[in-house]
Design an enzyme around this catalytic site. Structure first.
Site, PDB file in Angstrom:
ATOM      1  N   PRO A  90       0.827  -1.218   0.000  1.00  0.00           N
ATOM      2  CG  PRO A  90      -0.058  -1.083   2.154  1.00  0.00           C
ATOM      3  CD  PRO A  90       0.685  -1.995   1.241  1.00  0.00           C
ATOM      4  CD  GLU A 117       0.362  -5.372  11.495  1.00  0.00           C
ATOM      5  OE1 GLU A 117       0.494  -4.200  11.110  1.00  0.00           O
ATOM      6  OE2 GLU A 117      -0.745  -5.898  11.702  1.00  0.00           O
ATOM      7  NE  ARG A 155      -8.169  -5.883 -20.401  1.00  0.00           N
ATOM      8  CZ  ARG A 155      -9.264  -6.386 -20.959  1.00  0.00           C
ATOM      9  NH1 ARG A 155      -9.665  -7.589 -20.685  1.00  0.00           N
ATOM     10  NH2 ARG A 155      -9.967  -5.666 -21.814  1.00  0.00           N
ATOM     11  CG  ASP A 170     -10.577  -2.168 -22.459  1.00  0.00           C
ATOM     12  OD1 ASP A 170     -11.768  -2.296 -22.786  1.00  0.00           O
ATOM     13  OD2 ASP A 170      -9.824  -3.123 -22.223  1.00  0.00           O
TER      14      ASP A 170
HETATM   15  N1  SAM Z   1       1.146  -2.690   7.734  1.00  0.00           N
HETATM   16  C1  SAM Z   1       1.155  -2.477   6.321  1.00  0.00           C
HETATM   17  C2  SAM Z   1       0.958  -1.000   6.017  1.00  0.00           C
HETATM   18  O1  SAM Z   1       0.095  -0.391   6.647  1.00  0.00           O
HETATM   19  O2  SAM Z   1       1.620  -0.481   5.093  1.00  0.00           O
HETATM   20  C3  SAM Z   1       0.048  -3.277   5.633  1.00  0.00           C
HETATM   21  C4  SAM Z   1       0.238  -4.739   5.678  1.00  0.00           C
HETATM   22  S1  SAM Z   1      -1.003  -5.599   4.795  1.00  0.00           S
HETATM   23  C5  SAM Z   1      -2.096  -6.114   6.060  1.00  0.00           C
HETATM   24  C6  SAM Z   1      -0.208  -7.083   4.306  1.00  0.00           C
HETATM   25  C7  SAM Z   1       0.314  -7.111   2.903  1.00  0.00           C
HETATM   26  O3  SAM Z   1      -0.724  -6.864   1.988  1.00  0.00           O
HETATM   27  C8  SAM Z   1       1.370  -6.078   2.575  1.00  0.00           C
HETATM   28  O4  SAM Z   1       2.646  -6.516   2.979  1.00  0.00           O
HETATM   29  C9  SAM Z   1       1.255  -5.954   1.063  1.00  0.00           C
HETATM   30  O5  SAM Z   1       2.032  -6.940   0.409  1.00  0.00           O
HETATM   31  C10 SAM Z   1      -0.220  -6.256   0.820  1.00  0.00           C
HETATM   32  N2  SAM Z   1      -1.043  -5.070   0.550  1.00  0.00           N
HETATM   33  C11 SAM Z   1      -1.912  -4.472   1.401  1.00  0.00           C
HETATM   34  N3  SAM Z   1      -2.518  -3.428   0.847  1.00  0.00           N
HETATM   35  C12 SAM Z   1      -2.052  -3.337  -0.423  1.00  0.00           C
HETATM   36  C13 SAM Z   1      -2.289  -2.431  -1.502  1.00  0.00           C
HETATM   37  N4  SAM Z   1      -3.124  -1.414  -1.387  1.00  0.00           N
HETATM   38  N5  SAM Z   1      -1.625  -2.645  -2.649  1.00  0.00           N
HETATM   39  C14 SAM Z   1      -0.751  -3.659  -2.784  1.00  0.00           C
HETATM   40  N6  SAM Z   1      -0.475  -4.546  -1.779  1.00  0.00           N
HETATM   41  C15 SAM Z   1      -1.118  -4.381  -0.609  1.00  0.00           C
END
Ligand code: SAM
Length: 260
Positions: A90, A117, A155, A170
């Site tokens: 994220p 986490e 795609r 698209d």
């Molecule tokens: N504690 C982290 C933070 O707040 O940045 C979030 C951890 S999340 C519960 C677990 C995993 O989900 C992350 O390590 C990432 O690989 C993935 N993830 C969560 N949200 C994402 C997003 N918006 N885009 C891409 N990967 C995501």
């Protein structure tokens, strides 16, 4: 050839792209490849556990560095020692059409999916080339983001879609949102299909579709519209584009007057 190597605790989730739809057909046609690497294989303990408590305390668990780095190493070796590592996170740059297009023209990447986490920061420092986000929200793991990236990329490959023109039409392909679509019946629950689409007049249909795309983008995604407009103005608006923009402006002013 486009190839994705996915480092994941949930390889079974990738059946979503290998066993259904366009991505499956493209895989069968030999247009792309995928392999999954489960860090549990390199857990280094009898339980196969790949997570541990965070230093400094706090809730949740963190994925340990060593199993992840070994899984990335195995994926890299399978790719002949090369491969960009993308961590789905994220905290990364939001995935865009432009990034998807550039991936489709590349040999792919190693996709690192976090859980819990997140992953030990030292893996990011040592192994990750790029962080990519699916949007400003938190998923439980990187897998769904990796699946979205894979699907969107595949795609775009020549030969992946039955009708080559459809990806080009698209949303985002030309910087605008797509126009609305209709199919049979002509009247559904009292709602008729726009007449122009039944006219068989190709030029009028093309004009209507472009106008819908312009109006939708202007209304729903003003920032995208402003970018499109700036690019077009720099290049020179076509006569039809200029005319449609004037019509849309006039119609929107009239609607604003009516509602005031
Ligand atoms: N504690 C982290 C933070 O707040 O940045 C979030 C951890 S999340 C519960 C677990 C995993 O989900 C992350 O390590 C990432 O690989 C993935 N993830 C969560 N949200 C994402 C997003 N918006 N885009 C891409 N990967 C995501």
């Amino acid at each position: 050839m486009l190839r994705f190597d996915v480092v994941t605790l949930f390889p079974e989730m990738f059946a979503a792209v290998t066993e259904s739809g366009i991505t499956r057909r493209a895989l069968e046609r030999g247009l792309w490849q995928i392999a999954c690497w489960n860090p549990r294989q390199w857990a280094g303990n009898a339980y196969g556990s790949v997570d541990d408590r965070p230093f400094g305390g706090g809730p949740g668990m963190v994925m340990r560095a060593e199993p992840l780095e070994k899984a990335i190493g195995a994926a890299k070796a399978a790719r002949g020692g090369t491969g960009k590592v993308i961590y789905l996170s994220p905290q990364g740059q939001p995935l865009t059409h432009a990034r998807v297009k550039s991936l489709a023209g590349s040999d792919g990447a190693i996709l690192l999916c976090g859980r819990y986490e997140g992953i030990d920061e030292r893996v990011i420092a040592r192994c990750v080339d790029e962080e990519v986000s699916l949007g400003d929200f938190v998923l439980s793991g990187g897998e769904i983001a990796a699946l979205a990236l894979i699907d969107a990329t595949v795609r775009q490959l020549p030969g992946a879609l039955n009708d080559e023109a459809s990806a080009a039409e698209d949303s985002f392909a030309d910087g605008l949102l797509d126009c609305p679509h209709y199919t049979r019946p002509e009247v559904y629950e009292g709602m008729p299909v726009p007449e122009v689409l039944l006219s068989g007049h190709h030029e009028n249909i093309r004009r209507w579709r472009l106008k819908q795309s312009l109006a939708r983008t202007r209304e729903r995604r003003p920032e995208l519209f402003a970018k499109w407009l700036a690019q077009r103005v720099a290049r020179g608006l076509s006569k039809i584009e200029a005319q449609l923009l004037r019509e849309i402006e006039a119609e929107s002013n009239a609607a604003a007057l009516r509602s005031s």
